[in-house]
Design a protein around this motif. Structure first.
Motif, short mmCIF file in Angstrom:
data_model
loop_
_atom_site.label_atom_id
_atom_site.label_comp_id
_atom_site.label_asym_id
_atom_site.label_seq_id
_atom_site.Cartn_x
_atom_site.Cartn_y
_atom_site.Cartn_z
N ASN A 10 88.96 37.21 93.74
CA ASN A 10 89.00 37.24 92.27
C ASN A 10 87.62 37.37 91.65
O ASN A 10 87.38 38.23 90.82
CB ASN A 10 89.61 35.94 91.76
CG ASN A 10 91.11 36.00 91.71
OD1 ASN A 10 91.67 36.91 91.10
ND2 ASN A 10 91.77 35.09 92.39
N LEU A 11 86.72 36.48 92.09
CA LEU A 11 85.42 36.42 91.43
C LEU A 11 84.56 37.63 91.78
O LEU A 11 83.97 38.25 90.90
CB LEU A 11 84.71 35.12 91.84
CG LEU A 11 83.46 34.81 91.01
CD1 LEU A 11 83.81 34.58 89.56
CD2 LEU A 11 82.73 33.62 91.58
N ALA A 54 85.78 40.56 89.89
CA ALA A 54 85.47 40.49 88.46
C ALA A 54 84.00 40.78 88.19
O ALA A 54 83.65 41.48 87.25
CB ALA A 54 85.84 39.12 87.90
N ALA A 60 83.31 44.45 88.52
CA ALA A 60 83.87 45.25 87.43
C ALA A 60 83.26 44.93 86.08
O ALA A 60 83.12 45.78 85.22
CB ALA A 60 85.39 45.05 87.39
N HIS A 61 82.86 43.68 85.91
CA HIS A 61 82.50 43.18 84.58
C HIS A 61 81.02 43.32 84.26
O HIS A 61 80.64 43.52 83.11
CB HIS A 61 82.92 41.70 84.48
CG HIS A 61 82.65 41.07 83.16
ND1 HIS A 61 81.56 40.27 82.96
CD2 HIS A 61 83.30 41.13 81.99
CE1 HIS A 61 81.57 39.84 81.71
NE2 HIS A 61 82.61 40.35 81.10
N PHE A 103 77.36 32.32 94.18
CA PHE A 103 78.48 31.72 93.45
C PHE A 103 79.33 30.84 94.35
O PHE A 103 80.45 30.49 93.98
CB PHE A 103 79.39 32.82 92.86
CG PHE A 103 78.80 33.56 91.71
CD1 PHE A 103 77.93 34.61 91.91
CD2 PHE A 103 79.12 33.21 90.40
CE1 PHE A 103 77.39 35.31 90.84
CE2 PHE A 103 78.57 33.90 89.33
CZ PHE A 103 77.70 34.94 89.55
#
Lengths: 218, 218
Positions: free
Chosen positions: B96-97, B100, B103-104, B179
């Motif tokens: 998920n992270l 993200a 993409a983000h 992270f």
DNA sequence: TAGATTGTTAATCGATTAACAATC
DNA sequence: TAGATTGTTAATCGATTAACAATC
């Protein structure tokens, strides 16, 4: 029995609390029972003095000649941080980042409880993320009035951030976790903001590499 | 012409640079040409003194009686941060992270260039994220030897973080954006780490709400 | 030139570290 | 009791703010 009004405690100290909580939690998990400020300092790359000063802002959790009982210390810091409060939290914006935060973070572990996810795009409504159904923003008002969430996670473009924050305050939100790349301005007292600028964080790496290059050149 | 060796500049100053860059960028975008330290201080909630001190660590970018030319200042801070370097960056962990972040984040905007994404799970390999194909970790070695990326973004469980970090250093990685909820230990000099603890950040909100509650009670 | 605002030095403030008496 | 380690006060260090002479 706190030793000082919490508002007297410096932000430098407060910012270190979650890290204490993490390290102490690890040690408890590993079965360690007691620790001295010196040993903990070693593990956390701090000084024993600083640890004793920090903890003493909140109370005398240690015992002379013995050190600190880790389980007790963890409980105390957890109380200070409000870990068991489970503050109702909503996420606004179910894009890549909002989705990842919903799925990736264990809110419970951090004193929060995720109760709703909203998105601007009605097409996203109904999809399930982290056991919750994404709701359209049109339902935001009624939801907030009904559920009274306290924390809003902003995973929206910076252009929308300030206006939405103001609206959410009027709906009773007291705290913002803001990923919008924009420092929202809050005049309201009693409303707190954590502006998370992931871009700033990665730029520090670019700075460090760039600087290392230069010192080699010189 | 830097005024001091960069290594002499305090981290307090360095940490403020990305925020300066952001605010100044906004002002340039809005078409503002010049600004005084006083006006900028007002906008950024700092003091004029601090801004002048900070900028003077790197050079005399202002002009007496005039202030600072914003476009020039932006360029200078960009140079200091290495914004145009485009350091090759890889992401490890396409959950998920990792997904993200790929993409983000606009890596280009922050001095970096995303060149590869890897995942443990061979089933994830081949799926496309941010114009890149996810690769299996079995290809990590050959990829690093070939492409020589400098920055690794760790979006992996904490149990895997330290071992992987050591491996990546041996493959030539100089910087970690971590992270993994674990403070990786780097003994190697010239290797830098940004530990991003999102949990610590949201706990600050829990703390603030918890504390506000208490002051009401008393 | 006069006015404005920087660059820079000096003063203040706060945070960290060191020291040690209290005490378990 | 003796040894260890805290809680706390005092000393140091660094960062922020204030002041002002330099200068555009």
């Amino acid at each position: 029995m706190p030793k000082a009004k919490k508002s007297d405690i410096s932000v430098s100290v407060i910012k270190r609390l979650p890290r204490y909580y993490r390290f102490i939690g690890e040690l408890v998990k590993q079965g360690t029972v007691r620790i001295s400020s010196g040993e903990l300092a070693e593990k956390m790359s701090l000084t024993a003095s600083q640890i004793r000063q920090d903890l003493n802002c909140f109370g005398g959790f240690g015992q002379q000649g013995y050190g600190y009982n880790l389980a007790e210390l963890r409980t105390e810091i957890g109380k200070i941080l409000g870990i068991s409060q489970g503050y109702k939290t909503i996420i606004i914006g179910a894009g890549n980042l909002g989705h990842a935060i919903a799925a990736h973070m264990d809110f419970r572990e951090y004193g929060c409880r995720l109760v709703g996810i909203f998105d601007n795009d009605p097409k996203k409504a109904g999809s399930r993320v982290a056991d919750l159904e994404v709701m359209p923003v049109s339902e935001l008002d009624s939801f907030c009035i009904r559920e009274q969430p306290k924390i809003a996670v902003l995973c929206i473009p910076k252009t929308a951030a300030q206006e939405l924050a103001d609206k959410l305050i009027s709906l009773g939100i007291n705290a913002f976790w803001n990923f919008s790349h924009y420092d929202i301005k809050i005049t309201h007292k009693d409303v707190v903001v954590e502006n998370v600028h992931l871009g700033d964080s990665i730029m520090m790496l670019s700075y460090a590499l760039n600087n290392a290059d230069e010192s080699e050149k010189e």
